[in-house]
Design an enzyme around this catalytic site. Structure first.
Site, PDB file in Angstrom:
ATOM      1  N   ARG A 271       0.921  -1.213   0.029  1.00  0.00           N
ATOM      2  CA  ARG A 271       0.011  -0.065   0.064  1.00  0.00           C
ATOM      3  C   ARG A 271       0.957   1.264  -0.002  1.00  0.00           C
ATOM      4  O   ARG A 271       0.428   2.356  -0.210  1.00  0.00           O
ATOM      5  CB  ARG A 271      -1.081   0.118   1.187  1.00  0.00           C
ATOM      6  CG  ARG A 271      -1.913  -1.137   1.119  1.00  0.00           C
ATOM      7  CD  ARG A 271      -2.599  -1.039   2.621  1.00  0.00           C
ATOM      8  NE  ARG A 271      -1.561  -1.532   3.713  1.00  0.00           N
ATOM      9  CZ  ARG A 271      -1.779  -1.642   4.882  1.00  0.00           C
ATOM     10  NH1 ARG A 271      -3.022  -1.509   5.315  1.00  0.00           N
ATOM     11  NH2 ARG A 271      -0.694  -1.998   5.923  1.00  0.00           N
TER      12      ARG A 271
ATOM     13  N   HIS B 271       3.998 -25.257   5.870  1.00  0.00           N
ATOM     14  CA  HIS B 271       5.487 -25.408   5.347  1.00  0.00           C
ATOM     15  C   HIS B 271       6.147 -26.339   6.320  1.00  0.00           C
ATOM     16  O   HIS B 271       7.202 -27.013   5.972  1.00  0.00           O
ATOM     17  CB  HIS B 271       6.088 -24.103   5.530  1.00  0.00           C
ATOM     18  CG  HIS B 271       6.316 -23.794   7.115  1.00  0.00           C
ATOM     19  ND1 HIS B 271       5.110 -22.700   7.930  1.00  0.00           N
ATOM     20  CD2 HIS B 271       7.323 -23.585   7.936  1.00  0.00           C
ATOM     21  CE1 HIS B 271       5.763 -22.596   9.119  1.00  0.00           C
ATOM     22  NE2 HIS B 271       7.120 -23.304   9.151  1.00  0.00           N
TER      23      HIS B 271
ATOM     24  N   HIS C   7      -0.214 -27.358  11.491  1.00  0.00           N
ATOM     25  CA  HIS C   7       0.922 -28.033  11.576  1.00  0.00           C
ATOM     26  C   HIS C   7       0.862 -29.440  12.146  1.00  0.00           C
ATOM     27  O   HIS C   7       1.158 -30.435  11.609  1.00  0.00           O
ATOM     28  CB  HIS C   7       2.095 -27.145  12.199  1.00  0.00           C
ATOM     29  CG  HIS C   7       2.292 -26.072  11.507  1.00  0.00           C
ATOM     30  ND1 HIS C   7       2.211 -25.947  10.102  1.00  0.00           N
ATOM     31  CD2 HIS C   7       2.587 -24.890  12.118  1.00  0.00           C
ATOM     32  CE1 HIS C   7       2.359 -24.548   9.964  1.00  0.00           C
ATOM     33  NE2 HIS C   7       2.688 -23.794  11.238  1.00  0.00           N
TER      34      HIS C   7
ATOM     35  N   ASP D 190      -3.369 -21.855  16.221  1.00  0.00           N
ATOM     36  CA  ASP D 190      -2.166 -21.485  15.454  1.00  0.00           C
ATOM     37  C   ASP D 190      -1.509 -22.945  15.254  1.00  0.00           C
ATOM     38  O   ASP D 190      -0.905 -22.842  14.095  1.00  0.00           O
ATOM     39  CB  ASP D 190      -1.250 -20.479  16.585  1.00  0.00           C
ATOM     40  CG  ASP D 190      -0.166 -20.070  15.616  1.00  0.00           C
ATOM     41  OD1 ASP D 190      -0.474 -19.762  14.408  1.00  0.00           O
ATOM     42  OD2 ASP D 190       0.970 -20.017  16.216  1.00  0.00           O
TER      43      ASP D 190
HETATM   44  N1  LIG Z   1       4.807 -13.888  10.244  1.00  0.00           N
HETATM   45  C1  LIG Z   1       4.768 -15.120  10.566  1.00  0.00           C
HETATM   46  O1  LIG Z   1       5.823 -15.775  11.298  1.00  0.00           O
HETATM   47  C2  LIG Z   1       3.821 -16.097  10.233  1.00  0.00           C
HETATM   48  C3  LIG Z   1       3.823 -17.462  10.009  1.00  0.00           C
HETATM   49  C4  LIG Z   1       2.972 -18.490   9.690  1.00  0.00           C
HETATM   50  C5  LIG Z   1       1.925 -17.795   8.824  1.00  0.00           C
HETATM   51  N2  LIG Z   1       1.838 -16.468   8.566  1.00  0.00           N
HETATM   52  C6  LIG Z   1       0.883 -15.877   7.778  1.00  0.00           C
HETATM   53  O2  LIG Z   1       1.537 -15.068   6.881  1.00  0.00           O
HETATM   54  C7  LIG Z   1       0.562 -14.142   6.527  1.00  0.00           C
HETATM   55  C8  LIG Z   1       1.370 -12.847   6.575  1.00  0.00           C
HETATM   56  O3  LIG Z   1       1.991 -12.760   7.950  1.00  0.00           O
HETATM   57  P1  LIG Z   1       2.939 -11.342   8.127  1.00  0.00           P
HETATM   58  O4  LIG Z   1       3.392 -11.715   9.686  1.00  0.00           O
HETATM   59  O5  LIG Z   1       3.778 -11.359   7.223  1.00  0.00           O
HETATM   60  O6  LIG Z   1       1.949 -10.253   8.221  1.00  0.00           O
HETATM   61  P2  LIG Z   1       2.111  -8.745   8.489  1.00  0.00           P
HETATM   62  O7  LIG Z   1       3.608  -8.640   8.505  1.00  0.00           O
HETATM   63  O8  LIG Z   1       0.972  -8.511   9.544  1.00  0.00           O
HETATM   64  O9  LIG Z   1       1.293  -8.271   7.131  1.00  0.00           O
HETATM   65  C9  LIG Z   1       2.097  -8.283   5.872  1.00  0.00           C
HETATM   66  C10 LIG Z   1       1.701  -7.208   4.942  1.00  0.00           C
HETATM   67  O10 LIG Z   1       0.370  -6.929   4.668  1.00  0.00           O
HETATM   68  C11 LIG Z   1       0.106  -5.782   4.497  1.00  0.00           C
HETATM   69  N3  LIG Z   1      -1.147  -5.436   5.477  1.00  0.00           N
HETATM   70  C12 LIG Z   1      -1.220  -5.257   6.854  1.00  0.00           C
HETATM   71  N4  LIG Z   1      -2.420  -5.279   7.243  1.00  0.00           N
HETATM   72  C13 LIG Z   1      -3.071  -4.739   6.291  1.00  0.00           C
HETATM   73  C14 LIG Z   1      -4.506  -4.433   5.983  1.00  0.00           C
HETATM   74  N5  LIG Z   1      -5.301  -4.220   6.824  1.00  0.00           N
HETATM   75  N6  LIG Z   1      -5.219  -4.264   4.796  1.00  0.00           N
HETATM   76  C15 LIG Z   1      -4.256  -4.464   3.628  1.00  0.00           C
HETATM   77  N7  LIG Z   1      -2.760  -4.733   3.608  1.00  0.00           N
HETATM   78  C16 LIG Z   1      -2.430  -4.946   4.992  1.00  0.00           C
HETATM   79  C17 LIG Z   1       1.148  -4.833   4.930  1.00  0.00           C
HETATM   80  O11 LIG Z   1       1.722  -4.407   3.809  1.00  0.00           O
HETATM   81  P3  LIG Z   1       1.872  -3.049   3.342  1.00  0.00           P
HETATM   82  O12 LIG Z   1       1.746  -1.959   4.474  1.00  0.00           O
HETATM   83  O13 LIG Z   1       3.425  -2.592   2.559  1.00  0.00           O
HETATM   84  O14 LIG Z   1       0.795  -2.737   2.276  1.00  0.00           O
HETATM   85  C18 LIG Z   1       2.083  -5.656   5.724  1.00  0.00           C
HETATM   86  O15 LIG Z   1       3.412  -5.803   5.578  1.00  0.00           O
HETATM   87  C19 LIG Z   1      -0.474 -14.007   7.414  1.00  0.00           C
HETATM   88  O16 LIG Z   1      -1.662 -14.922   6.958  1.00  0.00           O
HETATM   89  C20 LIG Z   1       0.052 -14.706   8.531  1.00  0.00           C
HETATM   90  O17 LIG Z   1      -0.991 -15.427   9.412  1.00  0.00           O
HETATM   91  C21 LIG Z   1       2.850 -15.750   9.322  1.00  0.00           C
END
Ligand SMILES: NC(=O)c1ccc[n+]([C@@H]2O[C@H](COP(=O)([O-])OP(=O)(O)OC[C@H]3O[C@@H](n4cnc5c(N)ncnc54)[C@H](OP(=O)(O)O)[C@@H]3O)[C@@H](O)[C@H]2O)c1
Length: 470
Positions: free
Chosen positions: A53, A191, A253, A248
Site C-alpha cells: 500500500r 510449511h 501443522h 495456531d
Molecule cells: N509471520 C509469521 O511468522 C507467519 C507464520 C505463519 C503464517 N503467517 C501468515 O502469513 C501471512 C502474513 O503474515 P505476516 O506476519 O507477514 O503479516 P504482516 O507483517 O502483519 O502483514 C504483511 C503485510 O500486509 C500488509 N497489510 C497489513 N495489514 C493490512 C490491511 N489491514 N490491509 C491491507 N494490507 C495490509 C502490509 O503491507 P503494506 O503496508 O506494505 O501494504 C504488511 O506489511 C498471514 O496470513 C499470517 O497469518 C505468518
C-alpha cells in the site's frame, strides 16, 4: 512418492507477492526466493511483482533480502541480488481498493506482452487473514483467476494459514474462495510438510520393512507430535491474542504431521492417493468428548504473556496439549498426543513413536527441528561385569549423513511446488475442515471457562501433562 526436485529452471511464472513488506516475507519468502535464484532454479522468464500500500521501491526490497540472507546464512552473493533485481518490479496496491486490481491486471498483461508468451500467474497471499477474502474476491472480479487471454496458463493462489478461525469461518472462507478459484488452483501452505524430515516419514515407513510391518496398534503404544519453542510471541500479540496455541499450531501443522504418520500407504503414491489416505486418517479421529476435556487436554499461558499483550485478563493459551484417538482398527487404543507451546526451555519439533510399554520401549523419533534427522532409542547391555541395561540411541542427522546437501528451507520447497503446480505438500479444503471438526468441540469447551488454564514460568517445561496418557 515425490517427483525429484528440478535441477533445471522452473516453469515461466509471474509471482505476485501480496504482503511483500511483511514479517513472513522478510524472514522466509524473500530469502527462499534468493536461494532459488542462487541455485539457478528460476526460469529466465520469471517475474516477481511485489505489492504494497506504500511507495516501496525494488531497491528497498533488495536491501531487506540482503539483510535477511546475511543474518541467517554465510556466503551472501551480491551477484544473485543483481540478478533478482532484473526480474523484480513493485506495484502500489491497496488490496481493499477495486481500482488497484485493474492496475495489477495491466501490469501482468504488460509483462506477458513484453515476454511474448503467456505465463503462469501465482498470487502469494502473505497478508493478514482478514484481508484474504477481499483479495480473492477482487482477483476473481477482475479476471485474474484465469491465465492470460490465450487460456493456456494457470492462475494459482498460494495462501498462508490460518485457514479460518473455527469450523464455521473455515467453511465460509473455503466456500467464498471457491466462487472464484477451483480447488485445483489453490495451494494452502503448511510449511511443516515441506520440511525434509516430514517428507521422509512416508519414504521411511514405506522402504524400511522392519518398521512398515509393525506400524500398527499391536506394536505401537503411543504417537506424540510436539512443536515447542523457547521464544514467546515476539511482538505478534495482536495476532496471537485472538488465536492461541490450539488454533495456531495444532489445527494446522500438528494435524498435518499426524496424517502421514498414521496413514495407510497407498499402492499408488500420487498426490491424489496420498491426500485421500490423509483424509481418511483425519476422518477417523474422534474429537475430545466434552466430559473428557479435563483428563484429555491441558492448556497453559506463560507468565509474562499478559503483560506482553497488555491484557491482564487474557485467557489465550500459549501452550496446548491433548490426546486424541482414532477409530481406525489399525490405531485402536493408541494415544495420539499433540503438544505445542511457547516460551519453553527448549525448541523442538518432533514426531515420536513408542514401541512397547514404558520403561522397556523402543522409541523412534523424527526430528524436524533443530538438527533434522531420526533417532531410534534402543536398550543395550552396559559394558563390563554387569548385566544391567542402558538406553542408547542410533542417530541419523541430515547434516552429517548428507554433508553436501543440507536441507533446503521449507519455503524454497513451497515455492518450487506451487510454481510446478504440485499439490502434494499443500493442505486440501477437506483436510482443513476435518482438522477443525476434530478440534471444534474442545475449542467450544475451553471457551466456556478458563479455570484449567495453567500459568507457567517462561523457560520452563510448561504445564504438567502426565495425566494425559492413561
Ligand atoms: N509471520 C509469521 O511468522 C507467519 C507464520 C505463519 C503464517 N503467517 C501468515 O502469513 C501471512 C502474513 O503474515 P505476516 O506476519 O507477514 O503479516 P504482516 O507483517 O502483519 O502483514 C504483511 C503485510 O500486509 C500488509 N497489510 C497489513 N495489514 C493490512 C490491511 N489491514 N490491509 C491491507 N494490507 C495490509 C502490509 O503491507 P503494506 O503496508 O506494505 O501494504 C504488511 O506489511 C498471514 O496470513 C499470517 O497469518 C505468518
Amino acid at each position: 512418492m515425490h517427483k525429484d526436485l528440478p535441477t533445471t529452471a522452473l516453469e515461466p511464472t509471474i509471482l505476485v507477492i501480496f504482503g511483500i513488506t511483511g514479517d513472513l516475507a522478510e524472514r522466509k519468502v524473500l530469502p527462499a526466493l534468493y536461494h532459488l535464484f542462487a541455485n539457478d532454479l528460476v526460469h529466465p522468464q520469471t517475474y516477481l511483482v511485489g505489492t504494497s500500500r506504500r511507495d516501496i521501491s525494488v531497491a528497498d526490497i533488495l536491501k531487506r533480502i540482503e539483510h535477511a540472507v546475511t543474518a541467517h546464512t554465510d556466503g551472501f552473493d551480491p551477484a544473485v541480488l543483481q540478478k533478482m533485481a532484473t526480474h523484480f518490479s513493485m506495484l502500489k496496491v491497496d488490496p481493499t481498493v477495486d481500482a488497484d486490481y485493474a492496475q495489477l491486471r495491466d501490469r501482468l498483461q504488460q509483462i506477458e506482452d513484453k515476454a511474448g508468451v503467456c505465463l503462469h500467474r501465482l498470487f502469494y497471499l502473505s497478508i493478514p487473514p482478514q484481508v484474504y477474502g477481499g483479495i480473492v474476491q477482487r482477483l476473481g472480479q477482475n479476471g485474474l483467476n484465469t491465465g492470460c487471454s490465450h487460456g493456456v496458463t494457470a492462475s494459482r493462489l498460494l495462501v498462508e494459514k490460518p485457514f479460518g478461525y473455527d469450523l464455521h469461518s473455515a467453511q465460509e472462507l473455503i466456500s467464498k474462495t471457491s466462487e472464484h478459484f477451483s480447488e485445483e488452483q489453490i495451494f494452502r501452505i503448511d510449511h511443516y510438510l515441506a520440511k525434509e524430515t516430514a517428507q521422509n516419514i512416508l519414504t521411511f515407513r514405506q522402504h524400511n520393512p522392519l518398521f512398515n510391518q509393525i506400524w500398527n496398534h499391536r506394536h505401537i503404544t503411543g504417537v506424540s507430535i510436539t512443536a515447542i519453542e523457547s521464544i514467546g510471541i515476539e511482538g505478534r500479540g495482536n495476532f496471537y491474542e485472538h488465536v492461541g496455541a490450539l488454533r495456531d499450531l495444532v489445527q494446522s501443522h500438528l494435524m498435518q504431521l499426524l496424517s502421514p504418520t498414521l496413514l495407510d500407504i497407498p499402492s499408488d503414491m500420487t498426490a491424489d492417493a496420498i491426500h485421500k489416505a490423509k483424509q481418511s486418517v483425519l476422518d477417523s479421529i474422534t474429537p475430545v468428548p466434552a466430559d473428557q476435556v479435563a483428563n484429555r487436554s491441558v492448556r497453559g499461558q506463560y507468565q509474562t504473556y499478559r503483560e506482553e499483550v497488555h491484557n491482564p485478563d487474557s485467557t489465550t493459551e500459549t501452550y496446548a496439549s491433548l490426546v486424541l484417538y482414532s477409530q481406525d482398527p489399525r490405531w485402536e487404543g493408541v494415544p495420539l498426543k499433540l503438544t505445542t507451546g511457547k516460551a519453553l526451555k527448549i525448541k523442538r519439533t518432533s514426531i515420536t513413536v513408542d514401541f512397547g510399554d514404558q520403561p522397556h520401549s523402543n522409541r523412534l523419533q523424527f526430528r524436524l527441528q533443530p538438527n533434522e534427522g531420526i533417532t531410534l532409542a534402543l536398550r543395550v547391555k552396559k559394558p563390563g561385569l554387569t548385566s544391567a541395561m542402558e538406553e542408547t540411541t542410533m542417530d541419523f542427522a541430515y547434516h552429517t549423513a548428507f554433508q553436501a546437501h543440507s536441507p533446503r528451507d521449507a519455503y524454497e520447497r513451497v515455492l518450487i511446488e506451487a510454481i510446478r503446480g504440485d499439490h502434494l505438500l499443500f493442505a486440501t479444503d477437506e483436510e482443513v475442515l476435518a482438522s477443525w471438526r476434530i478440534l471444534q468441540p474442545l475449542l467450544d469447551e475451553w471457551a466456556k471457562s478458563s479455570a484449567d488454564l495453567v500459568i507457567y514460568p517462561s523457560g520452563s517445561d510448561g504445564p504438567d501433562t502426565s495425566k494425559l496418557i492413561p
